[in-house]
Design a protein around this motif. Structure first.
Motif, PDB file in Angstrom:
ATOM      1  N   PHE A 146     -79.586   1.108 -24.311  1.00 32.97           N
ATOM      2  CA  PHE A 146     -81.017   1.003 -24.898  1.00 32.97           C
ATOM      3  C   PHE A 146     -82.051   1.063 -24.116  1.00 32.97           C
ATOM      4  O   PHE A 146     -82.887   1.465 -23.955  1.00 32.97           O
ATOM      5  N   SER A 147     -81.728  -0.428 -23.455  1.00 28.20           N
ATOM      6  CA  SER A 147     -82.580  -1.747 -23.035  1.00 28.20           C
ATOM      7  C   SER A 147     -83.002  -0.685 -21.496  1.00 28.20           C
ATOM      8  O   SER A 147     -83.570  -1.020 -20.824  1.00 28.20           O
ATOM      9  N   SER A 148     -81.640  -0.647 -20.816  1.00 30.85           N
ATOM     10  CA  SER A 148     -81.582  -0.046 -19.968  1.00 30.85           C
ATOM     11  C   SER A 148     -82.432   1.116 -19.228  1.00 30.85           C
ATOM     12  O   SER A 148     -83.083   1.856 -18.262  1.00 30.85           O
ATOM     13  N   SER A 149     -82.792   1.775 -20.708  1.00 31.52           N
ATOM     14  CA  SER A 149     -82.902   3.050 -20.745  1.00 31.52           C
ATOM     15  C   SER A 149     -84.610   2.618 -20.717  1.00 31.52           C
ATOM     16  O   SER A 149     -85.808   3.435 -20.745  1.00 31.52           O
ATOM     17  N   LEU A 150     -84.677   1.752 -21.639  1.00 27.46           N
ATOM     18  CA  LEU A 150     -86.135   1.707 -21.541  1.00 27.46           C
ATOM     19  C   LEU A 150     -86.966   1.426 -20.676  1.00 27.46           C
ATOM     20  O   LEU A 150     -88.457   1.328 -19.514  1.00 27.46           O
ATOM     21  N   TYR A 151     -86.403   0.446 -19.691  1.00 27.46           N
ATOM     22  CA  TYR A 151     -86.844  -0.451 -18.348  1.00 27.46           C
ATOM     23  C   TYR A 151     -86.742   1.389 -17.211  1.00 27.46           C
ATOM     24  O   TYR A 151     -87.855   1.415 -16.992  1.00 27.46           O
ATOM     25  N   ASN A 152     -85.810   1.847 -16.910  1.00 30.48           N
ATOM     26  CA  ASN A 152     -85.273   2.697 -16.101  1.00 30.48           C
ATOM     27  C   ASN A 152     -86.374   3.997 -16.536  1.00 30.48           C
ATOM     28  O   ASN A 152     -87.329   4.242 -15.660  1.00 30.48           O
ATOM     29  N   ASP A 153     -86.687   4.788 -17.344  1.00 31.96           N
ATOM     30  CA  ASP A 153     -86.975   5.634 -18.207  1.00 31.96           C
ATOM     31  C   ASP A 153     -89.072   5.267 -18.083  1.00 31.96           C
ATOM     32  O   ASP A 153     -89.482   6.155 -17.641  1.00 31.96           O
ATOM     33  N   PHE A 154     -89.389   3.981 -18.385  1.00 33.07           N
ATOM     34  CA  PHE A 154     -90.596   3.699 -19.148  1.00 33.07           C
ATOM     35  C   PHE A 154     -91.235   2.844 -18.381  1.00 33.07           C
ATOM     36  O   PHE A 154     -92.014   1.961 -18.760  1.00 33.07           O
ATOM     37  N   GLY A 155     -90.402   2.526 -17.592  1.00 32.93           N
ATOM     38  CA  GLY A 155     -90.663   0.484 -17.347  1.00 32.93           C
ATOM     39  C   GLY A 155     -91.417  -0.412 -17.736  1.00 32.93           C
ATOM     40  O   GLY A 155     -92.109  -1.350 -17.676  1.00 32.93           O
ATOM     41  N   ILE A 156     -90.401  -0.317 -19.225  1.00 31.84           N
ATOM     42  CA  ILE A 156     -90.899  -1.546 -20.326  1.00 31.84           C
ATOM     43  C   ILE A 156     -89.489  -3.003 -19.926  1.00 31.84           C
ATOM     44  O   ILE A 156     -88.601  -2.280 -19.654  1.00 31.84           O
ATOM     45  N   ASP A 157     -90.068  -3.616 -19.457  1.00 31.00           N
ATOM     46  CA  ASP A 157     -89.345  -5.109 -19.188  1.00 31.00           C
ATOM     47  C   ASP A 157     -88.493  -5.403 -20.154  1.00 31.00           C
ATOM     48  O   ASP A 157     -89.931  -5.648 -21.482  1.00 31.00           O
ATOM     49  N   VAL A 158     -87.380  -5.986 -20.683  1.00 30.40           N
ATOM     50  CA  VAL A 158     -86.784  -5.966 -22.206  1.00 30.40           C
ATOM     51  C   VAL A 158     -86.106  -7.086 -22.249  1.00 30.40           C
ATOM     52  O   VAL A 158     -85.317  -8.070 -22.710  1.00 30.40           O
ATOM     53  N   SER A 159     -86.211  -8.216 -21.042  1.00 27.31           N
ATOM     54  CA  SER A 159     -86.221  -9.628 -20.200  1.00 27.31           C
ATOM     55  C   SER A 159     -86.612 -10.696 -21.553  1.00 27.31           C
ATOM     56  O   SER A 159     -87.093 -10.007 -22.470  1.00 27.31           O
ATOM     57  N   ASP A 160     -85.048 -11.423 -21.695  1.00 30.72           N
ATOM     58  CA  ASP A 160     -86.183 -12.286 -22.605  1.00 30.72           C
ATOM     59  C   ASP A 160     -87.520 -12.745 -22.213  1.00 30.72           C
ATOM     60  O   ASP A 160     -87.651 -13.714 -23.290  1.00 30.72           O
ATOM     61  N   LYS A 161     -87.617 -12.946 -21.115  1.00 32.41           N
ATOM     62  CA  LYS A 161     -88.567 -13.851 -20.959  1.00 32.41           C
ATOM     63  C   LYS A 161     -90.088 -12.972 -21.117  1.00 32.41           C
ATOM     64  O   LYS A 161     -90.854 -13.419 -22.054  1.00 32.41           O
ATOM     65  N   SER A 162     -90.050 -11.509 -21.105  1.00 27.97           N
ATOM     66  CA  SER A 162     -90.311 -10.426 -21.740  1.00 27.97           C
ATOM     67  C   SER A 162     -90.892 -10.412 -23.099  1.00 27.97           C
ATOM     68  O   SER A 162     -91.942 -10.336 -24.022  1.00 27.97           O
ATOM     69  N   LEU A 163     -89.968 -10.417 -23.276  1.00 28.51           N
ATOM     70  CA  LEU A 163     -89.596 -10.591 -25.173  1.00 28.51           C
ATOM     71  C   LEU A 163     -90.217 -12.103 -26.240  1.00 28.51           C
ATOM     72  O   LEU A 163     -90.965 -11.660 -26.782  1.00 28.51           O
TER      73      LEU A 163
END
Length: 72
Positions: A12-29
């Motif tokens: 899911f987190s990979s899809s968020l980044y690859n498909d929508f460019g949403i960064d879900v790294s610890d730093k970003s969260l």
């Protein structure tokens, strides 16, 4: 061995980044949580003005001001 849950979250987190460019790294969260907490604090401070004997802002005004902070 990878559990189904950890695989699903990773996928899911990979899809968020690859498909929508949403960064879900610890730093970003962590930054998103800090921003959210700051907005909540500001909305609470604005709401305090309604409690005064001669309020500087009304319930309607508070609602209008609060909507300025909502990400659209």
């Amino acid at each position: 061995m990878t559990t189904f849950l950890s695989y699903s979250v990773s996928n899911f987190s990979s899809s968020l980044y690859n498909d929508f460019g949403i960064d879900v790294s610890d730093k970003s969260l962590r930054k998103a949580v800090e921003d959210h907490n700051e907005i909540c604090k500001l909305i609470t401070e604005i709401g305090e003005y309604r409690k005064e004997d001669n309020p500087k802002i009304t319930g309607y005004g508070n609602l209008c001001m609060s909507t300025l902070f909502i990400d659209r």
